[in-house]
Design a protein around this motif. Sequence first.
Motif, mmCIF file in Angstrom:
data_model
loop_
_atom_site.group_PDB
_atom_site.id
_atom_site.type_symbol
_atom_site.label_atom_id
_atom_site.label_comp_id
_atom_site.label_asym_id
_atom_site.label_seq_id
_atom_site.Cartn_x
_atom_site.Cartn_y
_atom_site.Cartn_z
ATOM 1 N N ALA A 10 0.834 -1.214 0.000
ATOM 2 C CA ALA A 10 0.000 0.000 0.000
ATOM 3 C C ALA A 10 0.867 1.262 0.000
ATOM 4 C CB ALA A 10 -0.943 -0.013 1.203
ATOM 5 N N HIS A 11 1.942 1.262 0.782
ATOM 6 C CA HIS A 11 2.833 2.429 0.792
ATOM 7 C C HIS A 11 3.433 2.656 -0.589
ATOM 8 C CE1 HIS A 11 6.901 4.251 1.296
ATOM 9 N NE2 HIS A 11 6.155 5.173 1.857
ATOM 10 N N ASP A 12 3.887 1.582 -1.223
ATOM 11 C CA ASP A 12 4.463 1.696 -2.567
ATOM 12 C C ASP A 12 3.460 2.342 -3.519
ATOM 13 O OD1 ASP A 12 6.061 1.196 -4.951
ATOM 14 O OD2 ASP A 12 4.770 -0.543 -5.286
ATOM 15 N N LEU A 13 2.232 1.873 -3.505
ATOM 16 C CA LEU A 13 1.219 2.402 -4.423
ATOM 17 C C LEU A 13 0.889 3.862 -4.108
ATOM 18 C CD1 LEU A 13 -1.099 -0.727 -4.581
ATOM 19 C CD2 LEU A 13 0.529 0.045 -6.331
ATOM 20 N N ASP A 14 0.697 4.174 -2.833
ATOM 21 C CA ASP A 14 0.372 5.555 -2.450
ATOM 22 C C ASP A 14 1.534 6.505 -2.729
ATOM 23 O OD1 ASP A 14 -2.094 4.672 -1.583
ATOM 24 O OD2 ASP A 14 -1.696 4.980 0.553
ATOM 25 N N ASP A 15 2.744 6.058 -2.423
ATOM 26 C CA ASP A 15 3.917 6.908 -2.622
ATOM 27 C C ASP A 15 4.152 7.157 -4.113
ATOM 28 O OD1 ASP A 15 6.033 8.417 -1.452
ATOM 29 O OD2 ASP A 15 7.440 6.814 -1.948
ATOM 30 N N THR A 16 3.987 6.127 -4.917
ATOM 31 C CA THR A 16 4.117 6.302 -6.372
ATOM 32 C C THR A 16 3.103 7.313 -6.868
ATOM 33 O OG1 THR A 16 4.987 4.063 -6.669
ATOM 34 C CG2 THR A 16 3.998 5.120 -8.604
ATOM 35 N N ARG A 17 1.873 7.204 -6.379
ATOM 36 C CA ARG A 17 0.824 8.130 -6.804
ATOM 37 C C ARG A 17 1.184 9.564 -6.416
ATOM 38 N NH1 ARG A 17 -3.682 10.747 -7.077
ATOM 39 N NH2 ARG A 17 -5.218 9.988 -8.561
ATOM 40 N N LEU A 87 -0.208 8.723 -14.534
ATOM 41 C CA LEU A 87 -1.039 8.650 -13.340
ATOM 42 C C LEU A 87 -2.304 7.833 -13.620
ATOM 43 C CD1 LEU A 87 -1.576 9.387 -10.416
ATOM 44 C CD2 LEU A 87 -2.477 11.587 -11.199
ATOM 45 N N GLU A 88 -2.904 8.017 -14.778
ATOM 46 C CA GLU A 88 -4.075 7.213 -15.155
ATOM 47 C C GLU A 88 -3.719 5.726 -15.208
ATOM 48 O OE1 GLU A 88 -5.470 8.679 -18.917
ATOM 49 O OE2 GLU A 88 -6.010 10.644 -18.094
ATOM 50 N N ARG A 89 -2.582 5.418 -15.806
ATOM 51 C CA ARG A 89 -2.142 4.013 -15.868
ATOM 52 C C ARG A 89 -1.890 3.456 -14.470
ATOM 53 N NH1 ARG A 89 2.768 3.946 -19.890
ATOM 54 N NH2 ARG A 89 3.171 2.015 -18.750
ATOM 55 N N HIS A 90 -1.245 4.269 -13.627
ATOM 56 C CA HIS A 90 -1.005 3.834 -12.248
ATOM 57 C C HIS A 90 -2.336 3.560 -11.540
ATOM 58 C CE1 HIS A 90 0.532 3.564 -8.187
ATOM 59 N NE2 HIS A 90 -0.361 4.479 -7.841
ATOM 60 N N ASP A 91 -3.279 4.479 -11.677
ATOM 61 C CA ASP A 91 -4.571 4.312 -11.007
ATOM 62 C C ASP A 91 -5.330 3.088 -11.523
ATOM 63 O OD1 ASP A 91 -4.085 6.469 -9.371
ATOM 64 O OD2 ASP A 91 -5.386 7.857 -10.478
ATOM 65 N N ALA A 92 -5.068 2.688 -12.747
ATOM 66 C CA ALA A 92 -5.700 1.479 -13.285
ATOM 67 C C ALA A 92 -5.022 0.213 -12.767
ATOM 68 C CB ALA A 92 -5.668 1.508 -14.813
ATOM 69 N N VAL A 93 -3.708 0.224 -12.653
ATOM 70 C CA VAL A 93 -2.977 -0.986 -12.266
ATOM 71 C C VAL A 93 -2.921 -1.171 -10.750
ATOM 72 C CG1 VAL A 93 -0.589 -0.098 -12.167
ATOM 73 C CG2 VAL A 93 -1.030 -2.432 -12.954
ATOM 74 N N ASP A 160 9.089 8.206 3.664
ATOM 75 C CA ASP A 160 9.249 7.320 4.810
ATOM 76 C C ASP A 160 7.943 6.576 5.108
ATOM 77 O OD1 ASP A 160 9.610 6.160 7.357
ATOM 78 O OD2 ASP A 160 10.872 7.809 8.028
ATOM 79 N N PRO A 161 7.975 5.233 5.126
ATOM 80 C CA PRO A 161 6.752 4.484 5.429
ATOM 81 C C PRO A 161 6.240 4.725 6.855
ATOM 82 C CG PRO A 161 8.586 2.981 4.958
ATOM 83 C CD PRO A 161 9.088 4.366 4.763
ATOM 84 N N ILE A 162 7.116 5.130 7.772
ATOM 85 C CA ILE A 162 6.659 5.453 9.128
ATOM 86 C C ILE A 162 5.727 6.663 9.083
ATOM 87 C CG2 ILE A 162 7.393 6.352 11.391
ATOM 88 C CD1 ILE A 162 9.937 4.623 11.092
ATOM 89 N N MET A 163 6.153 7.685 8.360
ATOM 90 C CA MET A 163 5.332 8.893 8.256
ATOM 91 C C MET A 163 4.043 8.609 7.497
ATOM 92 S SD MET A 163 7.247 10.624 10.084
ATOM 93 C CE MET A 163 6.490 12.220 10.067
ATOM 94 N N TRP A 164 4.141 7.777 6.467
ATOM 95 C CA TRP A 164 2.952 7.390 5.693
ATOM 96 C C TRP A 164 1.946 6.687 6.598
ATOM 97 C CZ3 TRP A 164 1.292 2.342 4.885
ATOM 98 C CH2 TRP A 164 0.223 2.193 4.001
ATOM 99 N N LEU A 165 2.414 5.726 7.404
ATOM 100 C CA LEU A 165 1.510 4.981 8.271
ATOM 101 C C LEU A 165 0.892 5.899 9.316
ATOM 102 C CD1 LEU A 165 0.168 2.333 9.004
ATOM 103 C CD2 LEU A 165 2.146 1.820 10.462
#
Length: 173
Positions: A10-17, A87-93, A160-165
């Motif tokens: 989830a962090h990877d996907l959110d951070d990429t977005r 971003l559209e491609r990311h949101d689809a995948v 940072d995934p800590i800050m994301w969480l």
Amino acid sequence: MNPLAEQMVAHDLDDTRALLEIAKGLPEDDFRAVRWPGLTVLSWDGPEESIATVLENQVFGKEIWLASIEGLDTPDRNDVPDAARLLERHDAVAPRWLETVRDIDRRGAWNDRLIDALCDPPESFVMSSVIAHVLTYSAHRRQLVRQMLTAAGREVDQGDPIMWLRAQLGETV
């Protein structure tokens, strides 16, 4: 799903977005500017010298692995699109990728083998290694993009995934 795996994916996907959103605000010349001549993350992906090429490979990595897992053809990959299209491609995948990882976990299929017919010749991979591969190179590319965005004059966080969480949980720093 295992909380660690869930958070990492989830962090990877959110951070990429988040990085794609920042990249959308760049002038096209800055988005495509060669920042690190000769930079290659994975040999089969070719040079990743610009924000555009790093982010395109970031999105394509999930598209191609999902195609392999789902038994589909290689996704179309023409020229590197603009940041809005990426971003559209990311949101689809992204939701498909997350659901695939959750399904692997639900079925206890981490040690199952994937015959990747998109490789020439076809290769066999353990599913857990595929997910680890994607997460490893995705984290690396996200940090590369951060450096490139900073060089382009954009302010970015550290990813940072800590800050994301903490943000996910509504905690304050």
